[in-house]
Design an enzyme around this catalytic site. Structure first.
Site, PDB file in Angstrom:
ATOM      1  N   ASN A   1      52.680  44.724  28.143  1.00 35.27           N
ATOM      2  CA  ASN A   1      51.236  44.906  28.001  1.00 35.27           C
ATOM      3  C   ASN A   1      50.645  43.788  27.146  1.00 35.27           C
ATOM      4  OD1 ASN A   1      48.790  46.573  26.420  1.00 35.27           O
ATOM      5  ND2 ASN A   1      49.022  47.072  28.588  1.00 35.27           N
TER       6      ASN A   1
ATOM      7  N   HIS B   1      46.818  43.990  25.855  1.00 39.68           N
ATOM      8  CA  HIS B   1      46.018  44.162  27.063  1.00 39.68           C
ATOM      9  C   HIS B   1      45.136  45.397  26.934  1.00 39.68           C
ATOM     10  CE1 HIS B   1      45.158  44.333  31.447  1.00 39.68           C
ATOM     11  NE2 HIS B   1      45.450  43.041  31.426  1.00 39.68           N
ATOM     12  N   CYS B   2      45.713  46.495  26.453  1.00 36.39           N
ATOM     13  CA  CYS B   2      44.951  47.740  26.304  1.00 36.39           C
ATOM     14  C   CYS B   2      43.845  47.619  25.264  1.00 36.39           C
ATOM     15  CB  CYS B   2      45.877  48.888  25.903  1.00 36.39           C
ATOM     16  SG  CYS B   2      46.960  49.469  27.221  1.00 36.39           S
ATOM     17  N   MET B   3      44.082  46.826  24.205  1.00 39.77           N
ATOM     18  CA  MET B   3      43.137  46.764  23.089  1.00 39.77           C
ATOM     19  C   MET B   3      42.008  45.776  23.307  1.00 39.77           C
ATOM     20  SD  MET B   3      45.424  47.274  19.629  1.00 39.77           S
ATOM     21  CE  MET B   3      46.446  45.811  19.863  1.00 39.77           C
TER      22      MET B   3
END
Length: 420
Positions: free
Chosen positions: A362, A407-409
């Site tokens: 990620n 990626h998520c943040m």
């Protein structure tokens, strides 16, 4: 003569990242306890002060590479100073359905009396029984605290705002306002929509809304940004698994095709599991032609392609693919002569499973060949570096407890295209 509006949009997964939105850990994370963290989608409580320091380091490293980083608390602080924006938010957030009969006027009055920064913190961090003065709602608050406890939430906290990728996703020249899967996250989209609607960063920009409306009940249609990747050439990858449903994918595809915003959707049918909650937990781009993947899940992905076709029902053709997901993505992006370079999660089977769980796949690309990832994923980071990728690391100890990496943040708002 009016100034030309700035064009916002994300045109690839690994092109130069220009503008991004993040959300620092804060009050919402201080509300996490061993008894409520599961309900709030965190695996554990976190050391908030350290998480804030680590997140600041994350932001600093992006800014050092020229990325314009917008922070959600700051954006909300700006807009709640506008009476119209504050009314729009509170009309939707403070209702009999959300706070209960007998508290709407009291909670609203109390919030309206706060300083803008504190108000923004409570909109994300939630309101507990102990926050509201007894003078506001007097008897109702006394009864609430007596029977439900001081730590019970009048408005639940939103700790998953840390993962800004999911609530909205920028696809080429527009954005989606995502109906989230879990109730614990649905209020996040409301706040992000308010930012897009009222903040000067966005009111002066040129973009369209492709799909979604936080005022609407979307039923079984759910969409989360960790499943959505505009990769270039008019292609969008969309994971269909635990969080994103076929109902939303079909509607989004129709809208993108009707508006000429995309030419092809590659759907990745994912196994439904928390470890692979989104496509970006097992697959992400690091360069024009290099991806990092968790093979145990990616090899199980069932791909199919949606294209516009006026002769078909609903104007779309849906074609299951015999080839693997990686083969389909590679051919659609690079043609038949070239192939994607693939870096798998590193280490033996035990280490690989651990590193995938710790968001080793990620990573977020800042430009072609440069990514940010968690420091603890040493095997995967080493393999990426051997493949020529510059891996900038940040601490995972606290930030990773909600199951999300770089990626998520990040919610990319402006990203350059890549020439394929």
């Amino acid at each position: 003569m009016s100034a030309e509006k700035q064009k916002y949009g994300v045109h690839s997964e690994a092109g130069k990242l220009r503008k991004v939105m993040v959300c620092s850990p804060g009050l919402a994370h201080k509300r996490l306890t061993p008894s409520n963290c599961d309900e709030l989608l965190f695996d554990d409580v976190i050391w908030v002060d350290q998480a804030k320091r680590d997140h600041f380091d994350f932001v600093t490293k992006m800014r050092e590479r020229g990325v314009d980083v917008l922070e959600m608390h700051n954006l909300l602080t700006d807009i709640v100073q506008q009476p119209e924006a504050l009314k729009w938010i509170l009309d939707r957030k403070i209702t009999s359905d959300t706070v209960g009969v007998g508290l709407t006027n009291e909670v609203r009055s109390w919030l309206e009396g706060l300083e803008p920064r504190h108000l923004a913190e409570f909109l994300i961090g939630g309101v507990a029984g102990q926050d509201l003065p007894v003078s506001e709602g007097a008897e109702v608050i006394k009864m609430y605290n007596k029977y439900l406890g001081h730590s019970s939430f009048i408005l639940p906290p939103l700790p998953n705002t840390q993962f800004t990728r999911d609530t909205t996703c920028w696809i080429y020249g527009g954005v989606t306002l995502n109906p989230m899967y879990w109730p614990a996250r649905r209020q996040e989209t409301l706040l992000t929509t308010a930012i897009y609607k009222f903040h000067k960063e966005f009111t002066g920009a040129d973009f369209q809304v492709w799909y979604g409306d936080p005022d609407k009940d979307h039923g079984n249609a759910t969409l989360e940004g960790g499943d959505v990747m505009p990769v270039g050439k008019g292609i969008v990858l969309i994971g269909m698994g635990e969080r994103t449903s076929r109902h939303a994918i079909g509607q989004l595809a129709q809208n993108l095709f009707e508006k000429g915003a995309a030419e092809k959707i590659i759907v990745a049918g994912l196994p439904k599991s928390r470890a692979a909650m989104h496509l970006d937990t097992v697959f992400s781009f690091c360069d024009r032609d290099l991806v990092t993947v968790f093979p145990e899940v990616v090899k199980e992905i069932k791909p199919f392609i949606i294209t516009p076709d006026s002769s078909k029902p609903y104007g779309m053709n849906i074609a299951p693919q015999d080839a693997s997901f990686l083969e389909v993505v590679s051919e659609q992006l690079l043609g038949k002569k070239d192939k994607l370079r693939v870096v798998e999660t590193g280490g033996n089977s035990f280490a690989a499973e651990r590193e995938q769980w710790d968001d080793g796949n990620n990573v977020v690309a800042l430009e072609p060949g440069v990514v940010i990832g968690y420091d603890r994923n040493t095997y995967t980071n080493t393999l990426l570096r051997k493949a020529g990728i510059e891996v900038i690391t940040i601490s995972a100890g606290e930030l990773g407890r909600g199951r999300g990496g770089g990626h998520c943040m990040t919610c990319p708002i402006v990203r350059d295209p890549i020439d394929y």
